[in-house]
Design a protein around this motif. Structure first.
Motif, short mmCIF file in Angstrom:
data_model
loop_
_atom_site.label_atom_id
_atom_site.label_comp_id
_atom_site.label_asym_id
_atom_site.label_seq_id
_atom_site.Cartn_x
_atom_site.Cartn_y
_atom_site.Cartn_z
N VAL A 109 3.51 0.09 1.21
CA VAL A 109 4.52 -0.59 0.40
C VAL A 109 3.84 -1.58 -0.56
CG1 VAL A 109 6.44 -2.23 0.46
CG2 VAL A 109 6.38 -0.32 2.07
N ALA A 110 2.91 -2.37 -0.05
CA ALA A 110 2.23 -3.37 -0.89
C ALA A 110 1.48 -2.71 -2.04
CB ALA A 110 1.26 -4.19 -0.03
N TYR A 111 0.86 -1.57 -1.76
CA TYR A 111 0.12 -0.84 -2.79
C TYR A 111 1.07 -0.37 -3.90
CZ TYR A 111 -2.57 2.94 -4.99
OH TYR A 111 -3.18 3.76 -5.90
N HIS A 112 2.22 0.18 -3.50
CA HIS A 112 3.15 0.70 -4.50
C HIS A 112 3.76 -0.43 -5.33
CE1 HIS A 112 7.13 2.36 -5.86
NE2 HIS A 112 6.25 3.16 -6.44
N VAL A 113 4.09 -1.54 -4.67
CA VAL A 113 4.63 -2.69 -5.40
C VAL A 113 3.63 -3.19 -6.44
CG1 VAL A 113 5.28 -5.13 -5.16
CG2 VAL A 113 6.20 -3.44 -3.56
N ALA A 114 2.35 -3.26 -6.05
CA ALA A 114 1.31 -3.77 -6.95
C ALA A 114 0.98 -2.79 -8.06
CB ALA A 114 0.05 -4.09 -6.16
N SER A 115 1.04 -1.50 -7.77
CA SER A 115 0.61 -0.52 -8.77
C SER A 115 1.72 -0.11 -9.73
CB SER A 115 0.06 0.74 -8.08
OG SER A 115 1.05 1.36 -7.27
N ALA A 116 2.98 -0.09 -9.24
CA ALA A 116 4.08 0.37 -10.08
C ALA A 116 4.82 -0.76 -10.78
CB ALA A 116 5.07 1.19 -9.25
N GLY A 117 4.97 -1.90 -10.10
CA GLY A 117 5.62 -3.04 -10.72
C GLY A 117 7.12 -2.92 -10.88
N GLN A 118 7.75 -1.94 -10.22
CA GLN A 118 9.19 -1.73 -10.36
C GLN A 118 9.96 -2.00 -9.07
OE1 GLN A 118 10.81 -0.71 -13.35
NE2 GLN A 118 8.81 -1.31 -14.15
N THR A 119 9.23 -2.37 -8.01
CA THR A 119 9.87 -2.62 -6.73
C THR A 119 9.34 -3.94 -6.16
OG1 THR A 119 8.15 -1.32 -5.61
CG2 THR A 119 10.21 -0.18 -6.18
N GLU A 120 9.93 -4.35 -5.04
CA GLU A 120 9.51 -5.60 -4.40
C GLU A 120 9.65 -5.48 -2.89
OE1 GLU A 120 12.14 -8.34 -6.26
OE2 GLU A 120 13.89 -7.75 -5.09
N VAL A 121 8.93 -6.32 -2.17
CA VAL A 121 9.03 -6.36 -0.72
C VAL A 121 10.26 -7.17 -0.34
CG1 VAL A 121 7.93 -7.12 1.43
CG2 VAL A 121 6.54 -6.12 -0.39
N THR A 163 -10.83 5.87 -16.78
CA THR A 163 -11.11 4.54 -16.25
C THR A 163 -10.94 4.44 -14.75
OG1 THR A 163 -8.83 3.79 -16.45
CG2 THR A 163 -10.22 3.58 -18.40
N GLY A 164 -10.15 5.33 -14.16
CA GLY A 164 -9.91 5.27 -12.73
C GLY A 164 -9.05 4.11 -12.30
N GLU A 165 -8.24 3.54 -13.20
CA GLU A 165 -7.39 2.42 -12.85
C GLU A 165 -5.92 2.74 -13.11
OE1 GLU A 165 -8.43 -1.20 -14.76
OE2 GLU A 165 -10.11 -1.60 -13.43
N ILE A 166 -5.06 2.18 -12.27
CA ILE A 166 -3.63 2.26 -12.49
C ILE A 166 -3.06 0.85 -12.39
CG2 ILE A 166 -3.33 4.62 -11.68
CD1 ILE A 166 -2.33 3.45 -9.02
N LYS A 167 -2.00 0.59 -13.15
CA LYS A 167 -1.32 -0.69 -13.09
C LYS A 167 0.03 -0.55 -13.77
CE LYS A 167 -3.56 -2.53 -17.27
NZ LYS A 167 -4.40 -3.62 -17.79
N PRO A 168 0.94 -1.51 -13.52
CA PRO A 168 2.27 -1.43 -14.14
C PRO A 168 2.18 -1.52 -15.65
CG PRO A 168 2.27 -2.98 -12.30
CD PRO A 168 0.85 -2.61 -12.56
N GLU A 169 3.14 -0.89 -16.30
CA GLU A 169 3.24 -0.93 -17.76
C GLU A 169 3.28 -2.38 -18.25
OE1 GLU A 169 3.21 0.61 -21.38
OE2 GLU A 169 3.67 2.01 -19.77
N GLY A 170 2.39 -2.70 -19.17
CA GLY A 170 2.37 -4.03 -19.78
C GLY A 170 1.58 -5.07 -19.03
N GLN A 171 1.10 -4.75 -17.82
CA GLN A 171 0.33 -5.75 -17.07
C GLN A 171 -1.04 -5.95 -17.69
OE1 GLN A 171 0.03 -5.70 -12.62
NE2 GLN A 171 -2.16 -5.47 -13.00
N GLY A 174 7.53 6.28 -16.18
CA GLY A 174 7.21 5.02 -16.84
C GLY A 174 6.89 3.92 -15.87
N LEU A 175 6.62 4.27 -14.59
CA LEU A 175 6.34 3.24 -13.59
C LEU A 175 4.87 2.87 -13.57
CD1 LEU A 175 8.50 4.53 -10.61
CD2 LEU A 175 9.16 3.11 -12.55
N LEU A 176 3.99 3.76 -13.99
CA LEU A 176 2.57 3.49 -14.01
C LEU A 176 2.01 3.77 -15.38
CD1 LEU A 176 1.31 5.20 -10.71
CD2 LEU A 176 1.86 2.80 -11.05
#
Length: 324
Positions: free
Chosen positions: A241-253, A30-38, A18-20
């Motif tokens: 790290v920045a990519y995962h934070v932006a794409s999953a929305g469940q973590t932070e730097v 579509t070739g796009e990924i983003k956090p749930e609800g974004q 449920g992270l992506l």
């Protein structure tokens, strides 16, 4: 070496947690990924990249050695390991995409050459340069004093590392004392592992707890462990790290540091065999794309604006030599 399917497996694992979420009619479509609800656009990981291009600059192209100009292609080594957003396979499991490729394409455009990418394992990137097979390597290569003995460098990004923590953890890392007693994952044999080991030793010497260092086989395993609470954080290259934070929305730097350690800002550079006659052309091309804004467009689309350089440097001070 990771397989071509590594990134897809990682994305599948994250989606299952449920992270992506895929946009529109689905990730494959579509070739796009983003956090749930974004809302708004996500990160395009499809084969149709709609890449940024720029025009040839005759004065800069003239700096390229005649043999390369006549050939008409720029042979570029890139890592075959899947490392979003640097270089990885799109959702078709074939098309190479990522920051390093986008920037290399802009350099090739400026030089009036067609980029020819050769994906290989990390060690074979340097073998290819040594043999003259590759005109350049664009693969997150850090400038080091040892490497400068054999290669020329034209810088194009800052080399930063970052700590990643579960969103809302309240954890901030500014120095060794902030990782005391923490369980942190890191890649084996990496520069970030060395920094973490050094910090752990500093803590123990100061009477604080050391760091419990964890290792996993795949990138997706780090994130599963982070979400389940089995580790407190992950230390890796800032772009990853920045990519995962932006794409999953469940973590932070939780903190960001120079990949060269204290006292020196690390630099990532286009790498060529010493004496190839190409480094000045690369630096001029990088300065050109910085100036015309296409460089910033590429970094923005991959979330790496913080690693931008103002100009390219040829063979700047690099990481110190390893003491024997």
């Amino acid at each position: 070496m990771k397989s071509r399917r590594t990134v897809l497996a990682a994305l599948a694992s994250l989606t299952a947690l449920g992270l992506l979420t895929a946009c529109g009619s689905g990730e494959a479509a579509t070739g796009e990924i983003k956090p749930e609800g974004q809302k708004g656009n996500g990160i395009n990981v499809g084969p149709d990249q709609k890449r940024v291009h720029t025009a040839k600059v005759e004065a800069i192209a003239a700096q390229v050695p005649e043999a390369v100009r006549k050939r008409g292609t720029l042979v570029i080594g890139v890592s075959a390991n899947s490392s979003p957003p640097l270089a990885f396979r799109a959702t078709d499991d074939k098309t190479l995409i990522g920051t390093e490729l986008d920037l290399a394409i802009l350099v090739a455009d400026t030089l009036g050459l067609k980029p020819q990418f050769e994906p290989v394992s990390w060690e074979n990137l340097f073998v290819g340069l040594d043999s003259g097979k590759y005109d350049a390597v664009f693969s997150n290569v850090t400038v080091t004093e040892e490497r400068k003995d054999k290669y020329d460098f034209a810088t194009y990004r800052l080399d930063d590392l970052a700590f990643e923590a579960k969103k809302g953890s309240g954890w901030t890392v500014k120095g060794p004392e902030d990782v005391a007693g923490k369980k942190i994952a890191v890649g084996s044999g990496t520069n970030q592992e060395k920094i973490l080991v050094d910090w752990s030793a500093q803590n123990e010497k100061a009477g604080r707890k050391g760091v419990e260092i964890s290792y996993f086989q795949n990138t997706s395993d780090y994130y599963l462990a982070l979400q389940s609470g089995r580790i407190d954080g992950y230390l890796g290259p800032n772009p990853v790290v920045a990519y995962h934070v932006a794409s999953a929305g469940q973590t932070e730097v939780a903190g960001k540091f120079s990949g060269a350690g204290a006292g020196l800002q690390g630099k990532i550079a286009a790498t060529t065999k010493k004496g190839s006659g190409l480094v000045a052309a690369y630096a001029a091309a990088i300065d050109h794309i910085v100036g015309n804004g296409t460089y910033a467009q590429v970094l923005k689309r991959w979330g790496l604006g913080s690693e931008a350089v103002e100009k390219s440097e040829i063979n700047p001070p690099g990481l110190p030599r390893t003491k024997n």
